[in-house]
Design a protein around this motif. Structure first.
Motif, short mmCIF file in Angstrom:
data_model
loop_
_atom_site.label_atom_id
_atom_site.label_comp_id
_atom_site.label_asym_id
_atom_site.label_seq_id
_atom_site.Cartn_x
_atom_site.Cartn_y
_atom_site.Cartn_z
N ASP A 1 -20.57 25.25 16.56
CA ASP A 1 -19.80 24.54 17.57
C ASP A 1 -19.77 23.04 17.30
O ASP A 1 -18.77 22.38 17.52
CB ASP A 1 -20.40 24.79 18.95
N PHE A 2 -20.87 22.50 16.80
CA PHE A 2 -20.94 21.09 16.50
C PHE A 2 -19.96 20.72 15.40
O PHE A 2 -19.22 19.73 15.49
CB PHE A 2 -22.36 20.71 16.09
N ILE A 3 -19.93 21.53 14.37
CA ILE A 3 -19.02 21.26 13.26
C ILE A 3 -17.57 21.40 13.72
O ILE A 3 -16.71 20.60 13.40
CB ILE A 3 -19.32 22.20 12.08
N LYS A 4 -17.30 22.43 14.54
CA LYS A 4 -15.94 22.67 15.01
C LYS A 4 -15.44 21.52 15.87
O LYS A 4 -14.26 21.16 15.85
CB LYS A 4 -15.90 23.96 15.80
N LYS A 5 -16.35 20.91 16.61
CA LYS A 5 -15.96 19.83 17.49
C LYS A 5 -15.47 18.62 16.73
O LYS A 5 -14.73 17.79 17.27
CB LYS A 5 -17.16 19.45 18.37
N GLN A 6 -15.83 18.48 15.46
CA GLN A 6 -15.46 17.31 14.69
C GLN A 6 -14.02 17.33 14.20
O GLN A 6 -13.54 16.34 13.68
CB GLN A 6 -16.40 17.17 13.49
N PHE A 7 -13.33 18.44 14.35
CA PHE A 7 -11.98 18.58 13.84
C PHE A 7 -11.01 18.85 15.00
O PHE A 7 -11.26 19.71 15.83
CB PHE A 7 -11.90 19.69 12.81
N ILE A 8 -9.95 18.10 14.99
CA ILE A 8 -8.95 18.22 16.05
C ILE A 8 -7.79 19.05 15.54
O ILE A 8 -7.21 18.75 14.49
CB ILE A 8 -8.45 16.83 16.49
N ASP A 9 -7.46 20.12 16.27
CA ASP A 9 -6.36 20.96 15.81
C ASP A 9 -5.16 20.93 16.75
O ASP A 9 -4.12 21.51 16.44
CB ASP A 9 -6.84 22.41 15.61
N VAL A 10 -5.28 20.26 17.90
CA VAL A 10 -4.16 20.10 18.82
C VAL A 10 -4.16 18.67 19.35
O VAL A 10 -5.17 18.20 19.89
CB VAL A 10 -4.23 21.08 20.01
N LEU A 11 -3.03 17.99 19.19
CA LEU A 11 -2.88 16.63 19.71
C LEU A 11 -1.71 16.61 20.68
O LEU A 11 -0.60 17.02 20.33
CB LEU A 11 -2.62 15.62 18.59
N GLN A 12 -1.96 16.09 21.90
CA GLN A 12 -0.91 15.98 22.89
C GLN A 12 -1.33 14.96 23.95
O GLN A 12 -2.50 14.60 24.04
CB GLN A 12 -0.63 17.33 23.54
N TRP A 13 -0.35 14.53 24.73
CA TRP A 13 -0.62 13.55 25.79
C TRP A 13 -0.01 14.07 27.08
O TRP A 13 1.20 14.20 27.23
CB TRP A 13 -0.01 12.19 25.45
N ASN A 14 -0.90 14.39 28.02
CA ASN A 14 -0.46 14.77 29.35
C ASN A 14 -0.55 13.54 30.24
O ASN A 14 -1.63 13.15 30.68
CB ASN A 14 -1.36 15.88 29.92
N GLU A 15 0.59 12.93 30.51
CA GLU A 15 0.61 11.70 31.29
C GLU A 15 0.13 11.98 32.72
O GLU A 15 0.70 12.81 33.41
CB GLU A 15 2.01 11.10 31.32
N ASP A 16 -0.92 11.28 33.11
CA ASP A 16 -1.49 11.50 34.44
C ASP A 16 -0.72 10.78 35.55
O ASP A 16 -0.83 11.13 36.72
CB ASP A 16 -2.95 11.05 34.47
#
Length: 339
Positions: A6-21
């Protein structure tokens, strides 16, 4: 406890998006937190958004609305900067910024200090102007380079002061170069709005911002100058006061005839009323000619036959009724005979 996987997986981003609040944010940096973007990751850019990849401080690739798979074919400039070959499939480090391209409506502007202009009617005058405008972010690369930079967020309020200064500066120049006199400006606000918008368009474009609409809602004088203008207008109106008073006097006679008792009922003395009217008429005539006001005394000693003639003229003109005429005639005769 978090496993090593899980630690290693957390270091890589596979989805990038912006949900404007909420509203008011123009630029937002995706929180990398020392992570890296997975090769083949998905980038979601929604309508009214754009995304920019920045590598080592330089703008690399720009993405419009849609779902993008990040690889060497969709990141051509970043691939070139990193010297990646077409088989590159490792995670990579890059800053990702999202930008809002929605219209920013209802932005107010106003001249904080009066602008001194030369007016053909009043000479040198000081004017103030107020209005609204709207804009949107059109070129995120320019906006990032010229305005927002590497901030985590950049808001409408951050941009507002700079844009407002540009608007006021352009508006001041437009007012100063306007050939229209102040009294005609209210009828030309639309033309002036278009002129200011045209002048500001290239200035806004320099920063990657497109002006959508610009409106001049009012142009006014400072309070002390407005009072002086009101006084001048009042003096101009006074030039027609004599004619206005004559009209009022003539209108009052048939109105009085409609009252209970007619003209006789408002004092049983039309002679006195006619004398008053004559005094007013002669006074106005004397004021217009610039002479002294000796008419009241002349009106007071007017011959009875003259007064009866005027009564007959009023009757013939339909300004008084036969009953009113008879009553007033009787009063004049009574004054002559002393009965």
């Amino acid at each position: 406890m978090m496993g090593i996987g899980d630690f290693i997986k957390k270091q890589f981003i596979d989805v990038l998006q912006w949900n404007e609040d909420g509203d008011g944010v123009l630029a937002w940096r995706y929180p990398m937190q020392d992570s890296e973007i997975q090769y083949g990751a998905k980038l979601t850019v929604r309508e009214s958004q754009m995304a920019v990849f920045v590598n080592e401080g330089k703008v690399a690739d720009v993405f419009g609305p849609g779902l993008h798979t990040l690889n060497t074919s969709t990141l051509p400039l970043l691939t070139y900067l990193q010297n990646w070959d077409k088989l590159f499939e490792s995670p990579f480090k890059s800053d990702v910024y999202f930008f809002s391209t929605r219209l920013q409506l209802g932005r107010k502007w106003g001249t904080p200090q009066p602008v001194t202009v030369r007016d053909k009617d009043f000479g040198m005058v000081r004017l103030r102007a107020f209005g609204m405008y709207s804009y949107k972010l059109a070129d995120p690369k320019k906006f990032f380079t010229e305005i927002s930079g590497t901030r985590d967020t950049y808001t409408v309020d951050d941009l507002e002061m700079q844009l407002r200064n540009l608007v006021v500066s352009t508006m001041s120049s437009t007012l100063g170069n306007s050939a229209a006199p102040f009294l005609d400006m209210a009828a030309n606000l639309g033309v002036m709005s278009d002129a200011v918008k045209a002048a500001m368009t290239p200035v806004f474009e320099r920063y990657g911002v497109a002006i959508d609409n610009f409106a001049v809602e009012s142009i006014s004088l400072p309070e002390e100058l407005q009072k002086a203008l009101d006084t001048r207008i009042s003096m101009g109106m006074a030039g027609n006061m004599a004619t206005y008073t004559q009209y009022q006097t003539a209108s009052a006679i048939p109105l009085a005839a409609q009252n209970e008792g007619g003209l006789a009922g408002i004092g049983a003395s039309l002679g006195a009323g006619l004398t008053m009217g004559q005094v007013m008429t002669e006074a106005m005539r004397t004021a217009q000619a610039g002479a002294t006001t000796s008419a009241p005394a002349a009106a007071a000693t007017e011959a009875p036959e003259v007064r009866l003639g005027k009564l007959k003229s009023l009757l013939d003109g339909g300004l008084i009724t036969q009953t009113d005429y008879d009553a007033a005639k009787a009063e004049v005769i009574r004054q002559i005979t002393g009965g």
